[in-house]
Write a protein that holds these residues in place. Structure first.
Motif, PDB file in Angstrom:
ATOM      1  N   GLU A  42       0.843  -1.194   0.000  1.00  0.00           N
ATOM      2  CA  GLU A  42       0.000   0.000   0.000  1.00  0.00           C
ATOM      3  C   GLU A  42       0.883   1.251   0.000  1.00  0.00           C
ATOM      4  OE1 GLU A  42      -3.143  -0.548   2.934  1.00  0.00           O
ATOM      5  OE2 GLU A  42      -4.159  -1.822   1.456  1.00  0.00           O
ATOM      6  N   ASP A  43       1.446   1.501  -1.179  1.00  0.00           N
ATOM      7  CA  ASP A  43       2.354   2.633  -1.367  1.00  0.00           C
ATOM      8  C   ASP A  43       1.612   3.841  -1.934  1.00  0.00           C
ATOM      9  OD1 ASP A  43       1.881   1.231  -3.706  1.00  0.00           O
ATOM     10  OD2 ASP A  43       3.957   1.319  -4.420  1.00  0.00           O
ATOM     11  N   LEU A  44       0.665   4.339  -1.129  1.00  0.00           N
ATOM     12  CA  LEU A  44      -0.163   5.471  -1.532  1.00  0.00           C
ATOM     13  C   LEU A  44       0.441   6.814  -1.156  1.00  0.00           C
ATOM     14  CD1 LEU A  44      -3.902   4.640  -0.670  1.00  0.00           C
ATOM     15  CD2 LEU A  44      -2.914   4.990  -2.927  1.00  0.00           C
ATOM     16  N   ASP A  45       1.385   6.816  -0.224  1.00  0.00           N
ATOM     17  CA  ASP A  45       1.851   8.054   0.392  1.00  0.00           C
ATOM     18  C   ASP A  45       3.370   8.178   0.266  1.00  0.00           C
ATOM     19  OD1 ASP A  45       2.136  10.321   1.894  1.00  0.00           O
ATOM     20  OD2 ASP A  45       0.944   9.614   3.589  1.00  0.00           O
ATOM     21  N   LYS A 162      -9.977  11.830  -1.952  1.00  0.00           N
ATOM     22  CA  LYS A 162      -8.721  12.292  -2.545  1.00  0.00           C
ATOM     23  C   LYS A 162      -8.266  13.524  -1.784  1.00  0.00           C
ATOM     24  CE  LYS A 162      -6.365  13.082  -6.954  1.00  0.00           C
ATOM     25  NZ  LYS A 162      -6.519  13.241  -8.434  1.00  0.00           N
ATOM     26  N   ARG A 163      -7.024  13.523  -1.377  1.00  0.00           N
ATOM     27  CA  ARG A 163      -6.517  14.573  -0.507  1.00  0.00           C
ATOM     28  C   ARG A 163      -6.198  15.854  -1.266  1.00  0.00           C
ATOM     29  NH1 ARG A 163      -2.000  11.049   2.606  1.00  0.00           N
ATOM     30  NH2 ARG A 163      -0.832  12.943   2.066  1.00  0.00           N
ATOM     31  N   ARG A 164      -6.028  16.926  -0.503  1.00  0.00           N
ATOM     32  CA  ARG A 164      -5.689  18.223  -1.099  1.00  0.00           C
ATOM     33  C   ARG A 164      -4.358  18.173  -1.847  1.00  0.00           C
ATOM     34  NH1 ARG A 164      -8.181  22.744   1.524  1.00  0.00           N
ATOM     35  NH2 ARG A 164      -6.273  23.979   1.294  1.00  0.00           N
ATOM     36  N   ASP A 165      -3.434  17.312  -1.397  1.00  0.00           N
ATOM     37  CA  ASP A 165      -2.127  17.213  -2.036  1.00  0.00           C
ATOM     38  C   ASP A 165      -2.134  16.308  -3.263  1.00  0.00           C
ATOM     39  OD1 ASP A 165      -2.367  14.735  -0.867  1.00  0.00           O
ATOM     40  OD2 ASP A 165      -0.720  14.989   0.550  1.00  0.00           O
ATOM     41  N   GLY A 166      -3.320  15.829  -3.657  1.00  0.00           N
ATOM     42  CA  GLY A 166      -3.449  15.016  -4.855  1.00  0.00           C
ATOM     43  C   GLY A 166      -3.302  13.518  -4.626  1.00  0.00           C
ATOM     44  N   LEU A 167      -3.013  13.107  -3.394  1.00  0.00           N
ATOM     45  CA  LEU A 167      -2.868  11.685  -3.097  1.00  0.00           C
ATOM     46  C   LEU A 167      -4.235  11.067  -2.823  1.00  0.00           C
ATOM     47  CD1 LEU A 167       0.291  11.745  -0.796  1.00  0.00           C
ATOM     48  CD2 LEU A 167       0.161  11.301  -3.256  1.00  0.00           C
ATOM     49  N   PHE A 168      -4.385   9.811  -3.223  1.00  0.00           N
ATOM     50  CA  PHE A 168      -5.661   9.116  -3.021  1.00  0.00           C
ATOM     51  C   PHE A 168      -5.788   8.668  -1.574  1.00  0.00           C
ATOM     52  CE2 PHE A 168      -4.631   8.597  -7.523  1.00  0.00           C
ATOM     53  CZ  PHE A 168      -5.805   9.078  -8.096  1.00  0.00           C
ATOM     54  N   ALA A 169      -7.002   8.711  -1.059  1.00  0.00           N
ATOM     55  CA  ALA A 169      -7.251   8.371   0.340  1.00  0.00           C
ATOM     56  C   ALA A 169      -7.257   6.859   0.541  1.00  0.00           C
ATOM     57  CB  ALA A 169      -8.584   8.964   0.799  1.00  0.00           C
TER      58      ALA A 169
END
Length: 296
Positions: A42-45, A162-169
């Motif tokens: 889970e490399d989302l961040d 979806k976060r403000r920084d463009g990353l998916f939640a």
């Protein structure tokens, strides 16, 4: 229906004792039911990830003879899937852009009150994306702990996908991935009990069969903090897996006979699969291990 379970670590560091507990719990539960056990990174961040951690995690699983089924899935390679679902919801007014900050939400009591739902913001700049909560879940059944209630303000929130920084939640990605991989049951740490309601609401919204959940107790350090990569928990030893493996099995309620504890790693795991029972798990959601090498 074939049982499909999974272990889904984030690559923010090497596997530690708490990670091993989660891996073993999900592994034993799957294998005891002659099911499949899959691994997802889970490399989302990216800002929180450690270079090389994903490969190190897989090497550790192999060192502990925890062999997975199928190919390893990486969330970083699945952004198109997540964005496609978000675009669909935005197009059908099931999601919306939100410009509220954490500070603003905290000032309003800590729960989001739908401030931007009817603002019809069209530009995604400096905005998160929130899902209109039309299928709230106020309680769910955990295989070990029974009925778990979700506080109404939390269940009713239009949560971020979806976060403000463009990353998916996380909540969005984990549900879409579990559906896509055919996961039938999620076995994971008790720190993830709270978002379970939101994840189940996504299953309802997507009209997909809900999975079942089993939450394992969290391992704490001597100060009462969760063993985690963020808290600098010590990595388990890839070269001497036996001590950590036996300690983790003890943590999960096993009483491993002396002759089994001296067997090969593969044979210890086979014994564990044959003797695994959910009833043996501690009822506590958090436990400080009593053995000296718990974090190794």
């Amino acid at each position: 229906m074939t049982y499909i379970g999974r272990f889904a670590p984030s690559p923010s560091g090497p596997l530690h004792f708490g990670s091993l507990v989660a891996a073993l719990g999900s592994y034993f539960q799957a294998r005891a039911q002659q099911g499949q056990w899959r691994v997802r990174i889970e490399d989302l961040d990216p800002p929180r990830e450690m270079p090389g951690a994903a490969d190190a995690i897989l090497r550790t699983l192999e060192a502990y003879q925890l062999h997975w089924d199928g190919e390893v899935v990486y969330q970083s390679q699945r952004h198109d899937l997540y964005q496609s679902q978000i675009d669909h919801w935005l197009e059908h007014n099931a999601a919306y852009y939100c410009e509220c900050t954490r500070k603003q939400i905290k000032a309003e009591g800590g729960f989001y009150r739908g401030t931007c739902r009817n603002k019809h913001i069209t530009s995604p700049k400096a905005c998160s994306v929130r899902l209109c909560m039309t299928q709230p879940v106020y309680q769910f059944y955990d295989i070990k702990h029974g009925e778990i209630k979700i506080p109404k303000p939390l269940a009713d929130e239009d949560f971020i996908i979806k976060r403000r920084d463009g990353l998916f939640a996380y909540n969005l990605a984990v549900v879409l991935d579990d559906i896509d991989q055919g996961v039938t049951e999620v076995v994971r740490g008790a720190d993830l009990i709270e978002p379970t309601g939101r994840q189940l609401s996504l299953y309802k919204l997507l009209a997909k069969p809900q999975v079942s959940y089993l939450h394992l107790p969290l391992a704490l350090d001597q100060h009462g903090h969760k063993l985690s990569k963020q808290n600098h928990a010590t990595a388990i030893d890839d070269h001497q897996p036996r001590p950590a493996l036996l300690n983790a099995m003890q943590f999960l309620g096993f009483q491993v006979p002396d002759d089994v504890s001296q067997a090969k790693i593969e044979e210890i795991l086979q014994w564990g699969v044959a003797h695994w029972q959910v009833s043996q798990l501690p009822m506590a959601l958090e436990i400080t291990p009593r053995f000296s090498n718990a974090a190794r």
